[in-house]
Scaffold this motif. Structure first.
Motif, short mmCIF file in Angstrom:
data_model
loop_
_atom_site.label_atom_id
_atom_site.label_comp_id
_atom_site.label_asym_id
_atom_site.label_seq_id
_atom_site.Cartn_x
_atom_site.Cartn_y
_atom_site.Cartn_z
N VAL A 6 0.86 -1.18 0.00
CA VAL A 6 0.00 0.00 0.00
C VAL A 6 0.90 1.23 0.00
O VAL A 6 1.75 1.40 0.88
CB VAL A 6 -0.94 0.01 1.22
CG1 VAL A 6 -1.74 1.30 1.27
CG2 VAL A 6 -1.87 -1.20 1.18
N PHE A 7 0.71 2.09 -1.00
CA PHE A 7 1.53 3.28 -1.14
C PHE A 7 0.78 4.52 -0.66
O PHE A 7 -0.42 4.67 -0.89
CB PHE A 7 1.94 3.49 -2.61
CG PHE A 7 2.85 2.42 -3.15
CD1 PHE A 7 4.22 2.52 -3.01
CD2 PHE A 7 2.32 1.31 -3.79
CE1 PHE A 7 5.06 1.54 -3.49
CE2 PHE A 7 3.15 0.32 -4.30
CZ PHE A 7 4.53 0.43 -4.14
N THR A 8 1.51 5.41 0.02
CA THR A 8 1.02 6.73 0.38
C THR A 8 1.97 7.75 -0.24
O THR A 8 3.03 7.36 -0.76
CB THR A 8 0.98 6.91 1.91
OG1 THR A 8 2.33 6.92 2.42
CG2 THR A 8 0.21 5.79 2.59
N PRO A 9 1.64 9.03 -0.21
CA PRO A 9 2.55 10.02 -0.80
C PRO A 9 3.95 10.01 -0.21
O PRO A 9 4.92 10.38 -0.90
CB PRO A 9 1.85 11.35 -0.52
CG PRO A 9 0.39 11.00 -0.44
CD PRO A 9 0.36 9.65 0.21
N ASP A 10 4.10 9.56 1.03
CA ASP A 10 5.40 9.64 1.69
C ASP A 10 6.03 8.30 2.02
O ASP A 10 7.19 8.25 2.45
CB ASP A 10 5.28 10.46 2.99
CG ASP A 10 4.75 11.86 2.75
OD1 ASP A 10 5.23 12.50 1.78
OD2 ASP A 10 3.87 12.30 3.49
N GLY A 38 8.05 -0.69 3.54
CA GLY A 38 8.50 -0.65 2.16
C GLY A 38 7.74 -1.60 1.26
O GLY A 38 6.81 -2.31 1.69
N ALA A 39 8.12 -1.62 -0.01
CA ALA A 39 7.58 -2.61 -0.93
C ALA A 39 8.22 -3.95 -0.62
O ALA A 39 9.42 -4.02 -0.34
CB ALA A 39 7.87 -2.21 -2.38
N LEU A 360 -9.63 -12.69 -6.16
CA LEU A 360 -9.52 -11.82 -4.99
C LEU A 360 -9.44 -10.35 -5.39
O LEU A 360 -8.83 -9.98 -6.39
CB LEU A 360 -8.27 -12.17 -4.18
CG LEU A 360 -8.27 -13.48 -3.40
CD1 LEU A 360 -6.98 -13.59 -2.60
CD2 LEU A 360 -9.47 -13.58 -2.47
N ASP A 361 -10.04 -9.51 -4.57
CA ASP A 361 -9.91 -8.06 -4.65
C ASP A 361 -9.03 -7.64 -3.47
O ASP A 361 -9.41 -7.81 -2.31
CB ASP A 361 -11.28 -7.39 -4.59
CG ASP A 361 -11.19 -5.89 -4.81
OD1 ASP A 361 -10.70 -5.20 -3.91
OD2 ASP A 361 -11.62 -5.42 -5.87
N VAL A 362 -7.83 -7.13 -3.78
CA VAL A 362 -6.79 -6.94 -2.77
C VAL A 362 -6.49 -5.47 -2.55
O VAL A 362 -6.41 -4.70 -3.52
CB VAL A 362 -5.49 -7.66 -3.21
CG1 VAL A 362 -4.40 -7.51 -2.17
CG2 VAL A 362 -5.77 -9.13 -3.49
N ALA A 363 -6.31 -5.07 -1.29
CA ALA A 363 -5.87 -3.71 -0.99
C ALA A 363 -4.43 -3.53 -1.42
O ALA A 363 -3.58 -4.36 -1.14
CB ALA A 363 -6.01 -3.43 0.51
N GLY A 364 -4.14 -2.44 -2.15
CA GLY A 364 -2.78 -2.15 -2.56
C GLY A 364 -2.39 -2.84 -3.85
O GLY A 364 -3.23 -3.21 -4.67
#
Length: 373
Positions: A6-10, A38-39, A360-364
């Motif tokens: 899950v990515f955010t701006p920072d 991290g990723a 599946l529907d996955v967050a991120g």
């Protein structure tokens, strides 16, 4: 096991969790998952109750085991920076961390132009294989989505990129011998470019296909004369591209630019085609280089692997951008349909009839999946 970032701006955070069936049309969030900074991606040998995890935040791979009650326990670590390797991140697409056996795996790094040899059982770094000799003057070498171990050899599809962020229009693959941990060389073909995808057929034939970036460069003709996306092959027992085999991908999809070869079931496969009628503006000399690739103007087509028979547009599959990849776990391949505006991804599952069904529907953004016992 599934890892999703899950990515955010920072920042970025990854969530690792046990799933029963990625083909089940269910919603998966970050609840009750192992959180990693991290990723992150998972690496593993099918059929075990362990997996390794690499994050973009360090060069350390951590090993985890899944207990009988489904808990995740850390069980050792390995720094890939040992011996002055220069590797700064343990994050790789899992297809670029192929396992030869439970005691031997590779970590393919195009930044340092080497393949690290490591033992997932003992968590030791056992050597390195340089492929710096594959460099070409004025070009940057980048590895593709995944590597394939076949017989005595490891095949790694690569692209040669120009410093202007375009593609040199050369089909290429690195070939290694895993018994001796040696670099055999690079095989090339000038009939198409951007062959960053490889699929192994049931008879061992390797099919190399152009990516959607190559399809974009072809559509824009930048550089001028850029070849049409294609499928090439390396036959069983061979280590060179077959000079007598060539399939034009546009010829399979109504003469549209197309790429990203993904394996299906029973000889079926898929490619992603650019439908220019879905673009906001026609392609022209002023079109920004990556704008068509980023646009939601691509549709999936079903094809027969290795054949020249025209494919079939999958009408029920949502329109996508040219970005994305396939997740691999054993003989299972899942297509990622990423919805960047929502921060979610749907996994599309190949069916025996050649269609793609939503799972599946996955967050991120899911980078990896590992099949456990």
């Amino acid at each position: 096991m599934l890892s999703s970032t899950v990515f955010t701006p920072d920042s970025a955070s990854s969530f690792v969790r046990v799933i029963e069936d990625p083909g089940t049309p269910a919603v998966v969030n970050a609840d009750d998952a192992l959180e990693v900074g991290g990723a992150a991606a998972l690496f593993g040998f099918d059929g075990q109750r362990m997996f390794a995890l690499g994050s973009s935040e360090s060069p350390v791979i951590t090993r985890h085991v899944v207990t009988s009650d489904g808990r995740l326990e850390e069980d050792g670590e390995l720094s890939l920076a040992g011996g002055g390797s220069g590797v700064a991140s343990a994050f790789r697409r899992p297809g670029l961390v192929p396992f030869v056996s439970p005691t031997k795996a590779y970590f393919i790094d195009d930044v340092t132009k080497q393949v690290l040899v490591w033992n997932p059982t003992e968590m030791t770094l056992d050597g390195a294989i340089s492929f710096a000799s594959a460099d070409r003057e004025g070009l940057v070498i980048e590895v593709g989505e995944r590597a394939v171990v076949r017989g005595e050899h490891l095949f790694v599809p690569v692209r040669y990129r120009t410093v202007e962020e375009s593609d040199a229009g050369i089909a290429a693959a690195l070939v290694f011998e895993h018994a001796t941990d040696s670099f055999v060389g690079v095989v090339e073909d000038d009939r198409c470019g951007d062959t960053v995808h490889v699929v192994e057929a049931s008879d061992g034939t390797l099919y190399f296909g152009s990516g959607t970036l190559g399809a974009t460069f072809y559509a824009l003709q930048r550089p001028a004369g850029y070849p049409a996306p294609c499928v090439l092959r390396i036959e069983p027992g061979e280590t060179e591209f077959d000079p007598d085999f060539y399939v034009s991908i546009p010829s399979l999809v109504g003469d549209r630019p197309a790429g990203r070869l993904v394996a299906g079931v029973d000889g079926n496969a898929y490619v992603l085609a650019l439908h220019t009628e879905l673009l906001e503006a026609p392609l022209s000399d002023e079109t920004e280089l990556y704008a068509p690739w980023e646009a939601s103007a691509w549709r999936w087509w079903g094809i027969e692997l290795g054949a020249t028979t025209p494919g079939t547009q999958l009408e029920s599959t949502p329109v996508a951008s040219g970005a994305g990849w396939a997740l691999h776990a054993g003989d299972l391949q899942l297509v990622t349909q990423i919805r960047y505006d929502e921060g979610r991804t749907t996994l599309l599952v190949p069916q025996a009839d050649g269609s793609l069904r939503a799972g599946l529907d996955v967050a991120g953004v899911p980078y990896s999946i590992v099949r456990l016992q």
